[in-house]
Design an enzyme around this catalytic site. Structure first.
Site, PDB file in Angstrom:
ATOM      1  N   CYS A   1       5.995  -5.321   0.772  1.00  0.00           N
ATOM      2  CA  CYS A   1       6.446  -4.141  -0.156  1.00  0.00           C
ATOM      3  C   CYS A   1       6.056  -2.929   1.016  1.00  0.00           C
ATOM      4  O   CYS A   1       7.032  -2.779   1.665  1.00  0.00           O
ATOM      5  CB  CYS A   1       5.083  -4.125  -1.329  1.00  0.00           C
TER       6      CYS A   1
ATOM      7  N   HIS B   1       4.893  -8.782  -3.885  1.00  0.00           N
ATOM      8  CA  HIS B   1       3.639  -9.061  -3.485  1.00  0.00           C
ATOM      9  C   HIS B   1       2.941 -10.465  -3.738  1.00  0.00           C
ATOM     10  O   HIS B   1       2.441 -10.767  -4.755  1.00  0.00           O
ATOM     11  CB  HIS B   1       2.440  -7.987  -4.309  1.00  0.00           C
TER      12      HIS B   1
ATOM     13  N   GLY C   1       0.855  -1.163  -0.135  1.00  0.00           N
ATOM     14  CA  GLY C   1       0.188  -0.200   0.061  1.00  0.00           C
ATOM     15  C   GLY C   1       0.946   1.293   0.104  1.00  0.00           C
ATOM     16  O   GLY C   1       2.044   1.071  -0.792  1.00  0.00           O
ATOM     17  N   GLU C   2       0.694   2.121   1.003  1.00  0.00           N
ATOM     18  CA  GLU C   2       1.626   3.316   1.106  1.00  0.00           C
ATOM     19  C   GLU C   2       2.115   3.444   2.359  1.00  0.00           C
ATOM     20  O   GLU C   2       1.201   3.470   3.301  1.00  0.00           O
ATOM     21  CB  GLU C   2       0.606   4.425   0.796  1.00  0.00           C
ATOM     22  N   SER C   3       3.363   3.160   2.555  1.00  0.00           N
ATOM     23  CA  SER C   3       3.950   3.043   3.841  1.00  0.00           C
ATOM     24  C   SER C   3       3.888   4.230   4.747  1.00  0.00           C
ATOM     25  O   SER C   3       3.642   4.121   5.873  1.00  0.00           O
ATOM     26  CB  SER C   3       5.426   2.783   3.899  1.00  0.00           C
TER      27      SER C   3
ATOM     28  N   ARG D   1      12.986   3.191  -0.781  1.00  0.00           N
ATOM     29  CA  ARG D   1      11.703   2.877  -1.307  1.00  0.00           C
ATOM     30  C   ARG D   1      11.574   3.508  -3.001  1.00  0.00           C
ATOM     31  O   ARG D   1      12.645   4.046  -3.475  1.00  0.00           O
ATOM     32  CB  ARG D   1      10.640   4.083  -0.898  1.00  0.00           C
TER      33      ARG D   1
ATOM     34  N   GLU E   1       0.523 -12.101  -2.276  1.00  0.00           N
ATOM     35  CA  GLU E   1      -0.956 -11.954  -2.332  1.00  0.00           C
ATOM     36  C   GLU E   1      -1.529 -11.687  -3.748  1.00  0.00           C
ATOM     37  O   GLU E   1      -2.517 -11.988  -3.991  1.00  0.00           O
ATOM     38  CB  GLU E   1      -1.266 -11.154  -1.207  1.00  0.00           C
TER      39      GLU E   1
ATOM     40  N   ILE F   1       5.391  -3.651  -7.461  1.00  0.00           N
ATOM     41  CA  ILE F   1       4.681  -2.514  -7.674  1.00  0.00           C
ATOM     42  C   ILE F   1       5.362  -1.370  -6.657  1.00  0.00           C
ATOM     43  O   ILE F   1       5.188  -1.479  -5.895  1.00  0.00           O
ATOM     44  CB  ILE F   1       3.117  -2.441  -7.381  1.00  0.00           C
ATOM     45  N   ARG F   2       6.126  -0.516  -7.680  1.00  0.00           N
ATOM     46  CA  ARG F   2       6.775   0.780  -6.655  1.00  0.00           C
ATOM     47  C   ARG F   2       7.508   0.037  -5.644  1.00  0.00           C
ATOM     48  O   ARG F   2       7.368   0.720  -4.609  1.00  0.00           O
ATOM     49  CB  ARG F   2       5.789   1.622  -6.611  1.00  0.00           C
TER      50      ARG F   2
HETATM   51  N1  GLN Z   1       6.196   2.856  -2.929  1.00  0.00           N
HETATM   52  C1  GLN Z   1       5.079   2.189  -1.799  1.00  0.00           C
HETATM   53  C2  GLN Z   1       5.608   2.782  -0.425  1.00  0.00           C
HETATM   54  O1  GLN Z   1       6.845   3.352  -0.481  1.00  0.00           O
HETATM   55  C3  GLN Z   1       5.074   0.910  -1.626  1.00  0.00           C
HETATM   56  C4  GLN Z   1       4.327   0.389  -3.072  1.00  0.00           C
HETATM   57  C5  GLN Z   1       3.573  -1.056  -2.571  1.00  0.00           C
HETATM   58  O2  GLN Z   1       3.488  -1.489  -1.371  1.00  0.00           O
HETATM   59  N2  GLN Z   1       3.318  -1.842  -3.585  1.00  0.00           N
HETATM   60  O3  GLN Z   1       5.220   3.001   0.520  1.00  0.00           O
END
Ligand code: GLN
Length: 193
Positions: free
Chosen positions: A83, A174, A50-52, A110, A176, A138-139
């Site tokens: 992630c 990921h 998600g978004e840390s 990141r 999942e 993913i990123r």
């Molecule tokens: N780029 C996100 C972060 O720095 C992590 C991306 C993800 O969990 N898919 O939080």
């Protein structure tokens, strides 16, 4: 008697539903963790992608971060960050000041795989698995440094993407988001009953 330990999935933000489905597909009991009290009966906790920064802020606001640390210290809670989750449990986040636990002796960077290739899939060799595992990135963060207690279980293009410190795991990718439950099964088996 339960056949499997009960596993929590931190459900503040991110793709916690996918973790839940995957755990349930292999027979685990799942608890969505939004408050410290939801940790009571779990022996493992997955932190989703998600978004840390968001996960870190919400976890602090709801005081889940302290509860997780305490449960790990007292009861050896197994923990797996995927992630953004891996970023949240890292000792050091290079170039960023953001709320995090930290629980694992790793440093992460990141969005380490470049802007042009934000998302990609790659077959990974993972220690302990007989055949490759599809990594969905993913990123994704890179694990740039690990302490002496930390084992490296997988690298992609030389970058560490899976590290383990006892029963704490960090994956850049990921699992999942695949239909391969092998790592979820392995994680369940590391969580004590
Ligand atoms: N780029 C996100 C972060 O720095 C992590 C991306 C993800 O969990 N898919 O939080």
């Amino acid at each position: 008697m339960r056949r499997y330990p009960r596993i929590g999935v931190l459900a503040l933000q991110g793709d916690f539903r996918e973790h839940r489905l995957m755990l349930e597909s292999v027979g685990a009991e799942v608890v969505e963790v939004r408050l410290p009290k939801h940790l009571r009966d779990v022996s493992g906790l997955i932190i989703p992608g998600g978004e840390s920064t968001t996960i870190g802020k919400l976890a602090r606001e709801y005081e889940i971060d302290e509860a997780v640390k305490e449960k790990r210290k007292k009861e050896g809670l197994a923990i797996w960050g995927t992630c953004a989750g891996a970023i949240w449990i890292a000792q050091r986040i290079i170039g960023h000041q953001q709320p995090h636990l930290p629980l694992m002796d790793i440093a992460v960077r990141r969005n380490a795989f470049g802007r042009q290739v934000d998302s990609f899939e790659a077959l990974l060799e993972i220690a302990g698995l007989n055949t490759p595992f599809k990594g969905v990135f993913i990123r994704a963060p890179e694990i740039v440094d690990v302490g002496s207690q930390v084992e490296v279980l997988s690298r992609y293009q030389g970058k560490i993407v899976f590290a383990r410190q006892g029963n704490a795991w960090a994956t850049s990718f990921h699992p999942e988001l695949t239909d391969d439950a092998r790592l979820h099964e392995m994680f369940i088996s590391t969580a004590k009953n």
